[in-house]
Scaffold this active site. Structure first.
Site, PDB file in Angstrom:
ATOM      1  N   LYS A  88       3.742   8.781   9.038  1.00  0.00           N
ATOM      2  CA  LYS A  88       3.573   8.151  10.355  1.00  0.00           C
ATOM      3  C   LYS A  88       4.580   8.665  11.402  1.00  0.00           C
ATOM      4  CE  LYS A  88       0.676   4.699   8.419  1.00  0.00           C
ATOM      5  NZ  LYS A  88       0.704   3.947   7.200  1.00  0.00           N
ATOM      6  N   TYR A 119       0.853  -1.190   0.000  1.00  0.00           N
ATOM      7  CA  TYR A 119       0.000   0.000   0.000  1.00  0.00           C
ATOM      8  C   TYR A 119       0.886   1.236   0.000  1.00  0.00           C
ATOM      9  CZ  TYR A 119      -3.561   3.375   1.570  1.00  0.00           C
ATOM     10  OH  TYR A 119      -4.414   4.449   1.681  1.00  0.00           O
ATOM     11  N   ASP A 148       9.206   2.865   0.062  1.00  0.00           N
ATOM     12  CA  ASP A 148       8.131   3.495   0.809  1.00  0.00           C
ATOM     13  C   ASP A 148       8.327   3.110   2.270  1.00  0.00           C
ATOM     14  OD1 ASP A 148       5.884   4.242   2.132  1.00  0.00           O
ATOM     15  OD2 ASP A 148       4.457   3.307   0.750  1.00  0.00           O
TER      16      ASP A 148
HETATM   17  C1  PLP Z   1       0.085   4.454   5.810  1.00  0.00           C
HETATM   18  C2  PLP Z   1       0.876   4.219   4.599  1.00  0.00           C
HETATM   19  C3  PLP Z   1       0.831   5.083   3.493  1.00  0.00           C
HETATM   20  C4  PLP Z   1      -0.146   6.211   3.397  1.00  0.00           C
HETATM   21  O1  PLP Z   1       0.049   7.182   4.371  1.00  0.00           O
HETATM   22  P1  PLP Z   1      -1.165   8.169   4.746  1.00  0.00           P
HETATM   23  O2  PLP Z   1      -0.556   9.123   5.714  1.00  0.00           O
HETATM   24  O3  PLP Z   1      -2.240   7.301   5.323  1.00  0.00           O
HETATM   25  O4  PLP Z   1      -1.597   8.822   3.496  1.00  0.00           O
HETATM   26  C5  PLP Z   1       1.705   4.870   2.469  1.00  0.00           C
HETATM   27  N1  PLP Z   1       2.582   3.849   2.488  1.00  0.00           N
HETATM   28  C6  PLP Z   1       2.646   2.993   3.515  1.00  0.00           C
HETATM   29  C7  PLP Z   1       3.654   1.900   3.505  1.00  0.00           C
HETATM   30  C8  PLP Z   1       1.792   3.139   4.593  1.00  0.00           C
HETATM   31  O5  PLP Z   1       1.828   2.242   5.584  1.00  0.00           O
END
Ligand code: PLP
Length: 428
Positions: A267, A144, A239
């Site tokens: 995060k 994701y 990511d």
């Molecule tokens: C949470 C998450 C996102 C998206 O971040 P948001 O602040 O919710 O837009 C993207 N990549 C990873 C790996 C994530 O866990």
């Protein structure tokens, strides 16, 4: 446990907010029932609107690595708020957090702050496309990268929970530039590069996947991706929205000794406020506006509240030399305890863990990619989730999510949790 007030608040929210929530996984669709409404949180504990106390293993989906209402973060935010919450002008604070982040993470010269992980990943692929002058990207099934159009293709967690492989509203034109590969399958990636010679701008990957449960990279997998990218003049994007400042100061790059070209954050870097960031070496970052032609902007990007929270968080993580070791030990202790009590109850399961990311899958086989993650027994997970909730232990309401361990957890909390798992295991 009684959820009377939460149920009532949810019914009211449903009247005015789609599904009653502002982010789909909160809605308990994957496990049934109605979500709890949070009233407050402190350290390792959440308190809901019915005044139930829950040991929290979600921690706002990752940011609260040092626990809720962490004092240095709270103090920094209050202090800044008194002096104005956004200026639309640069502040010294932005340079301070940028400097610190760059000093902690390998191989980055410059960093740009945005407001979410979604924005960070969306901007990172635009930058990769602008830099390489190519259109296609490779993403892995079950990873994701936020909800921007290019990524809503076999995107794990929320989408897997709801069984929506792809989202209406994402055009064919966009989808055709996203090539899908299997996590941990290097031959698959090689085949995509052969079939799309000189067309692939970048590979984007969660270096430890956390949105299909926790799925570690196979030995040598990340290094092999690095080599394929180098051989094909494509960029490797990590990511690290979940893993950044969580698995190590320098995230997965440091943990696995593999260098990425662009790194995305979110995060933890925001200390619980809405923050994302992406970073790279100068030669790549200098392609961004206003230096270069790749456009990216934000009215509230780098705002003082978010930067103060992030700076207080990163300073603590940078100065506390033992924090990652403590997180590792606590999570290993939890893993061993859960492993023991599930075994004692003859439950069929697999536990995956990297550092303070852990997930329990109700399947006997190793979980190494999206397909194997989907093999887990969802009915057992639902019972497990609701059973733990009754015991006052709050894990993510989806079989496709990682638990995030916070340093605020004590060994008593962990023992309480293991006992709760033992009790629930008898009912599975
Ligand atoms: C949470 C998450 C996102 C998206 O971040 P948001 O602040 O919710 O837009 C993207 N990549 C990873 C790996 C994530 O866990």
């Amino acid at each position: 446990m009684i959820y009377q007030r939460s149920s009532q608040l949810f019914a009211e929210a449903e009247q005015v907010i789609p599904g009653g929530v502002n982010s789909p996984v909160r809605a308990f669709k994957g496990v049934g029932g109605t979500p709890l409404f949070a009233k407050s949180a402190q350290g390792a504990y959440l308190y809901d609107e019915d005044d139930n106390r829950l040991i929290d293993y979600i921690n706002s989906w990752g940011p609260m690595i040092l626990g809720h209402a962490f004092q240095p973060v709270v103090d920094a935010v209050i202090e800044k708020a008194k002096k104005g919450t956004s200026f639309g002008m640069p502040t010294e604070l932005e340079t301070q957090i940028a400097r610190l982040a760059i000093s902690m993470v390998p191989n980055i010269d410059k960093i740009r702050f945005v407001n979410s992980g979604t924005e960070a990943c969306m901007s990172a692929i635009r930058l990769a496309r602008g830099y390489t002058k190519r259109d296609k990207i490779i993403k892995f099934a079950g990873c994701y990268h936020g909800h921007s159009d290019s990524f809503l293709i076999a995107a794990g967690s929320g989408l897997s929970t709801f069984g929506v492989p792809n989202s209406p509203g994402v055009t064919q034109g966009t989808a055709k530039d996203t090539l899908l590969a299997h996590y941990n399958d290097i031959d698959n990636v090689k085949a995509l590069f052969e079939a799309n010679a000189n067309e692939i701008a970048a590979i984007i990957i969660e270096p430890v996947a956390g949105n299909m449960g926790c799925v570690p990279p196979a030995a040598g997998f990340l290094q092999a991706l690095r080599e394929i990218c180098d051989a094909n003049n494509a960029l490797l994007i990590f990511d690290e929205v979940m893993t950044g400042f969580r698995l190590a100061k320098g995230g997965a790059q440091e943990l696995y000794g593999v260098t990425a070209d662009i790194v995305c954050f979110g995060k933890v870097i925001g200390g619980g406020l809405p923050v994302g960031a992406f970073a790279a070496r100068n030669e790549i970052m200098n392609h961004l506006a206003p230096l270069g032609p790749v456009y990216q902007a934000g009215t509230l990007s780098g705002n003082p509240l978010a930067m103060a929270a992030g700076l207080a968080m990163l300073e603590t993580l940078n100065n506390d030399t033992a924090v990652y070791q403590r997180l590792e030990e606590k999570t290993a202790y939890l893993q061993q305890g859960i492993d023991r009590v599930l075994r004692e109850n003859n439950i069929v399961f697999t536990i995956n863990r990297v550092g303070s990311m852990i997930s329990v899958h109700f399947d006997a086989h190793p979980v190494v990619d999206f397909q194997t993650a989907k093999n887990g027994d969802n009915d057992t997970f639902k019972k497990f989730f609701h059973g733990l909730l009754q015991e006052g232990v709050y894990i993510a309401p989806s079989a496709y999510e990682t638990w995030f361990i916070t340093d605020a957890l004590t060994y008593d909390d962990l023992d309480f949790t293991i006992n709760a798992v033992a009790k629930v295991a008898q009912t599975l």
